[in-house]
Design a protein around this motif. Structure first.
Motif, PDB file in Angstrom:
ATOM      1  N   TRP A  11      73.020 -45.853 -40.166  1.00 22.12           N
ATOM      2  CA  TRP A  11      72.248 -45.113 -39.183  1.00 22.12           C
ATOM      3  C   TRP A  11      70.750 -44.609 -40.256  1.00 22.12           C
ATOM      4  N   ILE A  12      71.196 -44.308 -41.049  1.00 22.56           N
ATOM      5  CA  ILE A  12      70.421 -44.062 -42.246  1.00 22.56           C
ATOM      6  C   ILE A  12      69.049 -45.155 -42.494  1.00 22.56           C
ATOM      7  N   ALA A  13      69.655 -46.358 -42.598  1.00 19.14           N
ATOM      8  CA  ALA A  13      69.101 -47.541 -42.731  1.00 19.14           C
ATOM      9  C   ALA A  13      68.235 -47.730 -41.505  1.00 19.14           C
ATOM     10  N   GLN A  14      68.679 -47.606 -40.200  1.00 21.03           N
ATOM     11  CA  GLN A  14      68.037 -47.774 -39.085  1.00 21.03           C
ATOM     12  C   GLN A  14      66.656 -46.770 -39.008  1.00 21.03           C
ATOM     13  N   THR A  15      67.259 -45.578 -39.277  1.00 19.69           N
ATOM     14  CA  THR A  15      65.957 -44.336 -39.017  1.00 19.69           C
ATOM     15  C   THR A  15      65.091 -44.098 -39.965  1.00 19.69           C
ATOM     16  N   GLY A  16      65.721 -44.670 -41.244  1.00 23.14           N
ATOM     17  CA  GLY A  16      64.779 -44.160 -42.539  1.00 23.14           C
ATOM     18  C   GLY A  16      64.808 -42.654 -42.964  1.00 23.14           C
ATOM     19  N   SER A  17      65.886 -41.972 -42.280  1.00 23.88           N
ATOM     20  CA  SER A  17      65.866 -40.478 -42.658  1.00 23.88           C
ATOM     21  C   SER A  17      67.430 -39.900 -42.660  1.00 23.88           C
ATOM     22  N   PHE A  18      67.752 -39.154 -43.364  1.00 26.15           N
ATOM     23  CA  PHE A  18      69.094 -38.454 -43.404  1.00 26.15           C
ATOM     24  C   PHE A  18      69.017 -37.508 -42.300  1.00 26.15           C
ATOM     25  N   ASN A  19      68.155 -36.792 -42.069  1.00 26.64           N
ATOM     26  CA  ASN A  19      68.067 -35.865 -41.015  1.00 26.64           C
ATOM     27  C   ASN A  19      68.334 -36.445 -39.508  1.00 26.64           C
ATOM     28  N   ALA A  22      71.788 -37.971 -39.144  1.00 23.34           N
ATOM     29  CA  ALA A  22      72.783 -36.613 -38.883  1.00 23.34           C
ATOM     30  C   ALA A  22      72.510 -36.627 -37.463  1.00 23.34           C
ATOM     31  N   GLU A  23      71.351 -36.341 -36.919  1.00 26.66           N
ATOM     32  CA  GLU A  23      71.464 -36.288 -35.412  1.00 26.66           C
ATOM     33  C   GLU A  23      72.138 -36.960 -34.565  1.00 26.66           C
ATOM     34  N   ARG A  24      72.095 -38.481 -34.939  1.00 26.18           N
ATOM     35  CA  ARG A  24      72.529 -39.500 -34.038  1.00 26.18           C
ATOM     36  C   ARG A  24      74.145 -39.474 -34.252  1.00 26.18           C
ATOM     37  N   LEU A  57      65.737 -48.640 -48.251  1.00 24.52           N
ATOM     38  CA  LEU A  57      67.148 -49.198 -48.927  1.00 24.52           C
ATOM     39  C   LEU A  57      66.605 -49.715 -50.346  1.00 24.52           C
ATOM     40  N   THR A  58      67.695 -49.609 -51.281  1.00 22.86           N
ATOM     41  CA  THR A  58      67.245 -50.320 -52.615  1.00 22.86           C
ATOM     42  C   THR A  58      67.778 -51.783 -52.461  1.00 22.86           C
TER      43      THR A  58
END
Length: 306
Positions: A11-19, A22-24, A57-58
């Motif tokens: 999900w972080i990879a898809q949204t580009g955001s930790f926040n 977290a919502e998803r 992503l790295t």
């Protein structure tokens, strides 16, 4: 590698955001961060580069992403497969059936089932009743439709489905076809055909003759009901067959039923067999619902799977 960690990573990879991830996931941002830190520690690699407007992503993260996608997709498919079994919208139903039942009765049962549950695949195994019993015991099939009597086994439960008469059939032009009730003595001199002596119902026929102290005049021994039927249709003798096997030919006037005295005791019972104590899916229960509608039997398999 934890599935929840892979979900957070994806999900972080898809949204580009930790926040946003977290919502998803309906989690707090610190919980998502903890999962990624645990994953990075296990892999010994940093998976995301923190940037002013999100993360990316790295090289290690890009290498992991397609594998994470495949794992999560497999899990989703597994969950869906189990859900389909519960709701009878998918999966495979394995049924074992005695030979004559698979030819003359099972097609209508399965046609009704497929009309109600088109997404379910059906596998049918056929054989002698004792062979189907073993397939049920081996869990090769989930349910079996066989003919009584069934050899006793503490691991099996038996549910009667229906009984059918065994009728004496002859060519429509046979001299006895136009008669009223006839005796077994009158049949004793007629050419008699045996349609596979190993068939389960044949012992009932033999007992019927023996109870009258008579033996049929067998002129032909055949290895199938269809072969015996064809011989009778060519006026080569008479035989005794389960009603379902000759229903069509009787309606078309290709065979005639002889009214034999005391023949009402000639019946064959078809039963359902299943393993004792199994946890049944909605897929199997839906099939039993079709049998209940067709034959008026209530089959209790216990509580459904959770």
């Amino acid at each position: 590698m934890d599935v929840q960690e892979l979900e957070a990573f994806w999900w972080i990879a898809q949204t580009g955001s930790f926040n946003r991830a977290a919502e998803r996931l309906y989690l707090t941002q610190p919980s998502v961060t903890a999962r990624i830190q645990s994953l990075e520690k296990e892999l010994g690699q940093v998976l995301f580069e923190r940037r002013p407007r999100g993360v990316r992503l790295t090289d290690a993260g890009r290498a992991l992403l397609p594998h994470a996608e495949r794992v999560l997709q497999a899990i989703r498919k597994a969950r869906q497969a189990v859900s389909d079994l519960v709701s009878a919208t998918g999966g495979t139903l394995a049924v074992g059936s005695a030979l004559t039942t698979s030819t003359y009765i099972l097609p209508e049962i399965l046609a009704r089932y497929k009309a109600a549950y088109p997404g379910v695949e059906i596998m049918v195994r056929t054989g002698r009743s004792q062979q189907i019993q073993q397939l049920v015991l081996d869990d090769t099939v989930q349910l079996g439709l066989v003919h009584a009597p069934v050899a006793p086994n503490p691991e099996l439960l038996t549910v009667p489905l229906y009984a059918e008469t065994i009728v004496t059939v002859a060519h429509p032009d046979h001299p006895l076809a136009g008669r009223g009730e006839i005796t077994l003595e009158e049949l004793a001199g007629e050419p008699f055909l045996t349609p596979d002596r190993s068939s389960g119902y044949w012992s009932v026929v033999e007992q019927f003759w023996a109870s009258a102290g008579l033996v049929p005049h067998v002129t032909m021994e055949l290895d199938s009901i269809e072969a015996a039927k064809r011989m009778v249709m060519h006026d080569l003798g008479i035989t005794m067959l389960p009603r379902s096997c000759v229903e069509r030919e009787i309606k078309l006037g290709q065979l005639a039923v002889l009214r034999v005295r005391d023949a009402e005791k000639l019946t064959r019972e078809t039963v359902l067999i299943h393993r004792r104590g199994k946890v049944w899916s909605g897929l199997v229960r839906s099939f039993l619902g079709v049998l209940k509608d067709m034959y008026g039997v209530d089959i209790d398999l216990g509580a459904p799977a959770a």
